[in-house]
Design a protein around this motif. Structure first.
Motif, mmCIF file in Angstrom:
data_model
loop_
_atom_site.group_PDB
_atom_site.id
_atom_site.type_symbol
_atom_site.label_atom_id
_atom_site.label_comp_id
_atom_site.label_asym_id
_atom_site.label_seq_id
_atom_site.Cartn_x
_atom_site.Cartn_y
_atom_site.Cartn_z
ATOM 1 N N GLU A 1 0.826 -1.214 0.000
ATOM 2 C CA GLU A 1 0.000 0.000 0.000
ATOM 3 C C GLU A 1 0.855 1.257 0.000
ATOM 4 O OE1 GLU A 1 -3.760 -1.279 2.699
ATOM 5 O OE2 GLU A 1 -3.319 0.877 2.622
ATOM 6 N N LEU A 2 1.936 1.215 0.774
ATOM 7 C CA LEU A 2 2.860 2.346 0.835
ATOM 8 C C LEU A 2 3.439 2.627 -0.549
ATOM 9 C CD1 LEU A 2 4.717 4.429 2.241
ATOM 10 C CD2 LEU A 2 6.173 2.554 2.963
ATOM 11 N N ALA A 3 3.849 1.547 -1.228
ATOM 12 C CA ALA A 3 4.455 1.702 -2.550
ATOM 13 C C ALA A 3 3.470 2.298 -3.547
ATOM 14 C CB ALA A 3 4.973 0.352 -3.050
ATOM 15 N N ALA A 4 2.156 2.026 -3.338
ATOM 16 C CA ALA A 4 1.146 2.477 -4.304
ATOM 17 C C ALA A 4 0.701 3.923 -4.058
ATOM 18 C CB ALA A 4 -0.049 1.539 -4.260
ATOM 19 N N LEU A 5 1.099 4.510 -2.933
ATOM 20 C CA LEU A 5 0.676 5.883 -2.612
ATOM 21 C C LEU A 5 1.335 6.896 -3.550
ATOM 22 C CD1 LEU A 5 0.792 5.881 1.289
ATOM 23 C CD2 LEU A 5 -1.230 6.176 -0.137
ATOM 24 N N PRO A 6 0.770 8.112 -3.659
ATOM 25 C CA PRO A 6 1.438 9.151 -4.450
ATOM 26 C C PRO A 6 2.844 9.414 -3.905
ATOM 27 C CG PRO A 6 -0.717 9.913 -3.675
ATOM 28 C CD PRO A 6 -0.495 8.571 -3.076
ATOM 29 N N LEU B 1 10.225 -4.811 -4.638
ATOM 30 C CA LEU B 1 9.473 -3.929 -3.750
ATOM 31 C C LEU B 1 10.334 -2.740 -3.305
ATOM 32 C CD1 LEU B 1 6.691 -3.656 -2.543
ATOM 33 C CD2 LEU B 1 7.434 -4.964 -0.566
ATOM 34 N N TRP B 2 11.619 -3.014 -3.070
ATOM 35 C CA TRP B 2 12.526 -1.914 -2.715
ATOM 36 C C TRP B 2 12.531 -0.861 -3.815
ATOM 37 C CZ3 TRP B 2 13.809 -0.102 1.568
ATOM 38 C CH2 TRP B 2 14.161 -0.904 2.654
ATOM 39 N N GLU B 3 12.495 -1.350 -5.047
ATOM 40 C CA GLU B 3 12.510 -0.433 -6.176
ATOM 41 C C GLU B 3 11.257 0.441 -6.174
ATOM 42 O OE1 GLU B 3 14.184 -2.670 -9.391
ATOM 43 O OE2 GLU B 3 13.302 -1.259 -10.836
ATOM 44 N N GLU B 4 10.113 -0.170 -5.829
ATOM 45 C CA GLU B 4 8.857 0.587 -5.798
ATOM 46 C C GLU B 4 8.804 1.530 -4.599
ATOM 47 O OE1 GLU B 4 5.543 -2.235 -6.095
ATOM 48 O OE2 GLU B 4 6.853 -3.455 -7.371
ATOM 49 N N LEU B 5 9.483 1.133 -3.513
ATOM 50 C CA LEU B 5 9.459 1.968 -2.314
ATOM 51 C C LEU B 5 10.410 3.163 -2.434
ATOM 52 C CD1 LEU B 5 9.423 -0.746 0.510
ATOM 53 C CD2 LEU B 5 7.565 0.838 -0.049
ATOM 54 N N ALA B 6 11.432 3.010 -3.278
ATOM 55 C CA ALA B 6 12.499 4.028 -3.365
ATOM 56 C C ALA B 6 11.989 5.465 -3.505
ATOM 57 C CB ALA B 6 13.471 3.674 -4.478
ATOM 58 N N PRO B 7 10.991 5.737 -4.377
ATOM 59 C CA PRO B 7 10.538 7.136 -4.514
ATOM 60 C C PRO B 7 9.939 7.711 -3.231
ATOM 61 C CG PRO B 7 9.665 5.771 -6.286
ATOM 62 C CD PRO B 7 10.274 4.846 -5.294
ATOM 63 N N HIS B 8 9.517 6.838 -2.324
ATOM 64 C CA HIS B 8 8.909 7.316 -1.073
ATOM 65 C C HIS B 8 9.934 7.578 0.015
ATOM 66 C CE1 HIS B 8 4.855 6.623 -2.487
ATOM 67 N NE2 HIS B 8 5.288 5.492 -3.003
ATOM 68 N N VAL B 9 11.171 7.133 -0.236
ATOM 69 C CA VAL B 9 12.206 7.319 0.771
ATOM 70 C C VAL B 9 12.740 8.738 0.661
ATOM 71 C CG1 VAL B 9 14.474 6.576 1.565
ATOM 72 C CG2 VAL B 9 12.820 4.882 0.768
ATOM 73 N N LEU B 10 12.386 9.583 1.620
ATOM 74 C CA LEU B 10 12.870 10.961 1.588
ATOM 75 C C LEU B 10 14.376 10.963 1.732
ATOM 76 C CD1 LEU B 10 12.166 14.049 1.699
ATOM 77 C CD2 LEU B 10 12.445 13.824 4.171
ATOM 78 N N THR B 11 14.857 10.225 2.723
ATOM 79 C CA THR B 11 16.296 10.125 2.902
ATOM 80 C C THR B 11 16.649 8.955 3.804
ATOM 81 O OG1 THR B 11 18.284 11.455 3.234
ATOM 82 C CG2 THR B 11 16.601 11.627 4.920
ATOM 83 N N VAL B 12 17.921 8.584 3.762
ATOM 84 C CA VAL B 12 18.437 7.458 4.527
ATOM 85 C C VAL B 12 19.472 8.013 5.481
ATOM 86 C CG1 VAL B 12 19.658 5.266 4.340
ATOM 87 C CG2 VAL B 12 18.200 6.019 2.475
ATOM 88 N N GLU C 1 8.937 17.344 11.104
ATOM 89 C CA GLU C 1 7.824 17.166 10.152
ATOM 90 C C GLU C 1 8.264 17.130 8.702
ATOM 91 O OE1 GLU C 1 4.996 20.168 11.262
ATOM 92 O OE2 GLU C 1 4.887 19.441 13.321
ATOM 93 N N GLU C 2 9.447 16.556 8.460
ATOM 94 C CA GLU C 2 9.947 16.466 7.099
ATOM 95 C C GLU C 2 9.299 15.324 6.314
ATOM 96 O OE1 GLU C 2 11.402 19.573 6.615
ATOM 97 O OE2 GLU C 2 12.687 18.432 5.286
ATOM 98 N N ALA C 3 8.817 14.306 7.008
ATOM 99 C CA ALA C 3 8.208 13.174 6.318
ATOM 100 C C ALA C 3 7.009 12.693 7.114
ATOM 101 C CB ALA C 3 9.218 12.047 6.155
ATOM 102 N N GLN C 4 6.139 11.913 6.439
ATOM 103 C CA GLN C 4 4.928 11.439 7.113
ATOM 104 C C GLN C 4 5.235 10.339 8.138
ATOM 105 O OE1 GLN C 4 5.042 12.401 3.978
ATOM 106 N NE2 GLN C 4 3.126 13.341 3.350
ATOM 107 N N MET C 5 6.219 9.472 7.784
ATOM 108 C CA MET C 5 6.506 8.368 8.712
ATOM 109 C C MET C 5 8.019 8.170 8.852
ATOM 110 S SD MET C 5 3.641 5.454 7.879
ATOM 111 C CE MET C 5 4.478 4.671 6.508
ATOM 112 N N VAL C 6 8.401 7.626 10.005
ATOM 113 C CA VAL C 6 9.814 7.337 10.234
ATOM 114 C C VAL C 6 9.946 5.906 10.736
ATOM 115 C CG1 VAL C 6 9.765 8.190 12.628
ATOM 116 C CG2 VAL C 6 11.931 8.132 11.387
ATOM 117 N N LEU C 7 11.024 5.242 10.312
ATOM 118 C CA LEU C 7 11.253 3.890 10.802
ATOM 119 C C LEU C 7 11.734 3.966 12.246
ATOM 120 C CD1 LEU C 7 11.440 0.854 10.313
ATOM 121 C CD2 LEU C 7 13.802 1.197 9.603
#
Lengths: 542, 337
Positions: B152-157, B191-202, B216-222
């Motif tokens: 679902e995360l990967a499918a988000l804008p 899946l990592w490839e699909e998630l990549a655009p959502h990764v603001l930074t590492v 508040e730079e990103a919606q979620m944090v690990l």
């Protein structure tokens, strides 16, 4: 009676020897650390795949960062050298130095508060009804942060150089009716050009070996540096030989650069003489100078303002009464005092050696002098390219061979690490002025038979004191205590402010951390105002 | 003579104080290597020390390393003559690497009190003392809707961003790689490839990532399922929660172990057993911000919430050790585009 040639050579050697010995010791230290590590585990020195890609990307990133930092530095130094009187100028100068010495994470969070996706600029854009949001993550963010750290330092250092342009020259330029461009090309550029290679080299080293910044603002692991791979090899995989192979590669690349930079030689003999005259300048020039200053302030000071405001949100009175914070302040100040004295003394020794080796009246005409000079500059700068993890591990293994308790050696290791880290910056501040002084006054000093302490008091000290004040303040603040290098020593008595700050952030206490960052900021600013003032006052009395 | 009693008292005090000093010197010292968050003034270590010293007739000393893995590397570098009797705070992902060093001894502890989500504990070397799950933490006010799975995360804008950590320098970072691997196997790579655009930074470590998130730079944090509890209990801030993922959450179990080279194995053993006592287990949640490894009489504080992940994911240490480099390599390749 003037000094004869052979006497001058003997004196030259006497001046050069302490610095030569120190530089030699530093080279031995580096070699033995790498040797200890390489032999600690069996295995082959092997570079992991992707290494060359990392080197290529890091080089591009570091070159860009150097270009931006120097651009900002030159423009700001130029503007500040012409705008000599305005309210808050000295506060601005000490704020410029603060950016280099605050913990990386604090500055990064400050930058993000201003330029981030939810930062002030983005909020302003939203207020103005724009859909645009800044996204600094990527190469932009890395270069922004690196220019932030180094641009201000470059400006500070170059300003010192511009201030050494003799008043006579400025007067001459004025009476000849030079345009701003002519003045820059014929007067100002020659005054700074010789310090640019070393400065560029120092900045390159810092950016090429950057770790936390290239990750946190890089947006993806794409921009990671060899430092990240070294961390992985040592910490995650515990493969010291691979770490040594990577460290050697990093050192070699940096060594070539440092050597090249050190081969440049200052020919300028301009030294500050009296007050800097000023004339009314055309409006266009004044406007552009103000523009540079205002833009630089916006870029450089707004993150500090964010840090300041964040800090005000913390419970400062509780923090200041907390024995742990008080202890951290004491420890930081104690370490910084010890380290800065050591750094400045060592730097003076190294500077004297370099002067003796470049002055044509001392040893400068000898064929090997250039080589020696380059190797000393090399050993004094190279530690910027040694990963702190490698340095820490090296110290740890060395300390285990020595008698006495490991925890006690932590103090020594920390001071040595601080000295090695601060030395390149201090040398960058002192060297250009010292070389100019020698070129200009050597002949006079020898004809008056001034030497040793007398010469120092009458020739070097009056010219160097401004730089020395800056250098002491800078090394003091740089040595406030990043404990990374002694992480393995397990000495829990050592609590410094930066360490406490990271520990607070590491356990959700970001408000407390913001408060400690504010304390650090205030401490840094006071030091940058107090120490140079001390140097100036004592010389007025002399 | 008034002087005599005074002198007698003084002498007696002197003798008594000497006696105390002698007692203190005779006490054995138990040295525990741990990482900084546990050893911090506000962490569990000071309270554990106080409680253990009441009964052990010993001096308990915590020696701090910069990270969990740092404690292991320190012991490895020191080898046989390490001062450590116990290492506390390794996690199951690096426990295998620790076992392979051959430096650790069996714990011989009674593990019947353990109530871990994985069921019975069979490892005879490493003893768990707390656990938590990796999870994405978000601010309910700023992000009312969160994805319920990686898919679902990967499918988000693309402007839905997460902040993660580098597996090469951070424990949660490695945890995420293993999380995706356990949940998706072969599919993890794409899946990592699909998630990549959502990764603001590492980021290099947890602190940098969480700091950016609070800005508040990103919606979620690990982070961990236990992170919101800190905000609720310590800051009385109810805004934070963790996003429950359908595929389940990867477990991080923190363990302790004693060293073969310890000169006081019995004391070390009693310390390990003490870690499972109600005393320590009640200290852990609100100082280390993790779940206790046993069910204590007092139970978990309210702020920890009562939802737990739909499914618990955990990979065997042997498998982690075998494939780690390869998975990290893939991760780096997919995210570096």
């Amino acid at each position: 009676m003037p000094t004869t040639k052979s006497q001058r050579h003997i004196q030259g050697w006497a001046n050069a020897l302490p610095g030569l010995l120190l530089a030699f010791l530093m080279l031995i230290l580096i070699a033995s650390i790498l040797f200890l590590l390489a032999n600690s585990q069996t295995g082959q020195l092997q570079l992991p795949s992707r290494t060359w890609q990392t080197v290529r990307i890091s080089t591009v990133q570091a070159l860009l960062s150097v270009a931006c930092s120097l651009g900002i530095g030159i423009a700001l130094a130029w503007a500040l050298s012409h705008r000599r009187n305005f309210l808050g100028r000295s506060l601005l100068l000490s704020l410029l130095s603060a950016s280099l010495v605050l913990p990386t994470l604090v500055i990064v969070l400050g930058l993000v508060s201003v330029f981030g996706r939810a930062g002030w600029v983005s909020q302003l854009l939203a207020q103005l009804g724009s859909d645009l949001r800044l996204n600094i993550y990527g190469l932009t963010g890395i270069v922004l942060a690196h220019s932030y750290f180094n641009g201000a330092f470059a400006a500070r250092q170059l300003l010192l150089q511009l201030e050494t342009i003799p008043a006579e020259k400025r007067k001459l330029a004025h009476s000849l009716g030079f345009t701003a461009w002519q003045r820059f090309r014929l007067l100002e550029w020659p005054a700074i050009v010789h310090s640019l290679p070393t400065l560029a080299c120092t900045i390159f080293l810092l950016c090429f070996t950057s770790f936390a910044i290239v990750l946190v603002l890089g947006g993806s692991p794409r921009y990671n540096t060899l430092e990240v791979a070294i961390f992985e090899a040592l910490k995650l995989d515990f493969d010291p030989p691979r770490a040594v192979a990577l460290a050697l590669l990093q050192l070699t690349i940096c060594a070539v650069l440092v050597l090249l930079a050190n081969l440049f030689r200052s020919r300028s003999s301009a030294v500050a003489s009296g007050a800097i005259p000023s004339w009314p300048q055309p409006k266009a020039q004044r406007t552009s100078q103000w523009l540079v200053i205002v833009l630089a302030c916006l870029m450089l000071l707004s993150p500090l303002l964010a840090i300041f405001l964040d800090g005000l949100g913390a419970d400062l009175s509780r923090l200041l009464l907390d024995p742990l914070v008080q202890k951290a302040i004491m420890t930081s100040v104690a370490f910084a005092s010890l380290s800065s004295v050591a750094v400045v003394l060592i730097a003076i020794a190294v500077v004297r050696t370099q002067v003796a080796l470049s002055s044509s009246l001392q040893l400068g005409l000898k064929r090997w002098a250039t080589f020696l000079r380059a190797s000393i500059g090399f050993s004094a700068t190279l530690y910027l390219a040694v990963p702190s993890l490698v340095l820490g591990l090296g110290f740890f293994m060395a300390a285990r061979q020595l008698p006495g308790k490991l925890e006690h050696w932590a103090w020594i290791a920390l001071i040595v690490a601080n000295v090695l880290m601060a030395l390149p910056f201090v040398l960058a501040l002192l060297m250009p002025t010292a070389l100019k002084a020698a070129t200009r006054y050597d002949r006079l000093a020898y004809s008056l038979n001034l030497r040793g302490w007398q010469r120092w008091c009458h020739v070097e000290w009056p010219l160097l004191r401004r730089s020395l004040g800056q250098a002491t303040a800078l090394s003091f603040c740089l040595s406030m205590g990043d404990l990374g290098v002694i992480a393995l020593f397990g000495n829990s008595d050592l609590t410094t402010l930066p360490w406490l700050l990271y520990q607070k952030i590491g356990s959700y206490r970001s408000q407390d951390a913001a408060g400690i960052a504010l304390i650090l900021l205030v401490l840094t600013l006071s030091v940058f105002n107090l120490i140079p003032a001390l140097f100036n006052r004592s010389s007025n009395r002399a | 003579m008034r002087l005599f009693p005074t002198m007698a008292v003084a002498a007696m005090t002197l003798i008594a104080s000497n006696y105390n000093v002698a007692l203190a010197a005779d006490k054995p010292t138990l040295t525990v290597y741990t990482y900084d968050a546990i050893a911090a003034d506000w962490g569990p270590a000071p309270l554990i020390e106080q409680a253990f010293e009441k009964s052990c007739q010993c001096d308990l000393v915590f020696v701090v390393a910069d990270s969990s893995i740092g404690t292991l590397r320190k012991v490895q570098l020191e080898g046989e003559d390490t001062a450590a009797d116990v290492v506390m705070g390794l996690d199951t992902n690096i426990a295998e690497a620790a076992r392979e060093t051959g430096l650790f001894a069996e714990h011989n502890a009674d593990t019947s009190a353990l109530t871990l989500p994985t069921g019975e504990w069979t490892d005879t070397t490493f003893l768990p003392f707390d656990y938590s799950y990796f999870a994405f933490v978000y601010n309910k006010e700023l992000t009312p809707e969160v994805p319920a799975s990686f898919e679902e995360l990967a499918a988000l804008p693309e402007d839905f961003k997460i902040i993660i950590q580098d597996p090469r320098s951070s424990t949660p970072g490695l945890g995420l790689v293993l999380w995706l691997q356990t949940a998706y196997g072969e599919r993890a790579e794409s899946l990592w490839e699909e998630l990549a655009p959502h990764v603001l930074t590492v980021t290099k470590g947890w602190s940098d990532a969480y700091g950016l998130f609070l800005k508040e730079e990103a919606q979620m944090v690990l982070s961990y399922t236990t992170s919101p509890a800190y905000h609720r209990i310590a800051e009385e801030d109810q805004r934070f929660d963790w996003a429950a993922f359908d595929e389940g959450h990867y477990l991080q179990i923190e363990v302790a172990a004693m060293l073969k080279s310890s000169k006081q194995p019995e004391l070390a053993q009693s310390f390990l057993q003490f870690l499972l006592s109600d005393t320590v287990q009640d200290i852990i949640p609100t100082t280390n911000w993790t779940y206790p490894a046993t069910q204590t009489a007092k139970g978990l504080p309210e702020g920890f919430g009562d939802t737990s992940p739909a499914k618990t994911l955990l990979m065997s240490g042997v498998e982690v050790e075998k494939n780690r480099s390869e998975w990290i390599d893939t991760w780096q390749e997919k995210l570096s585009r």
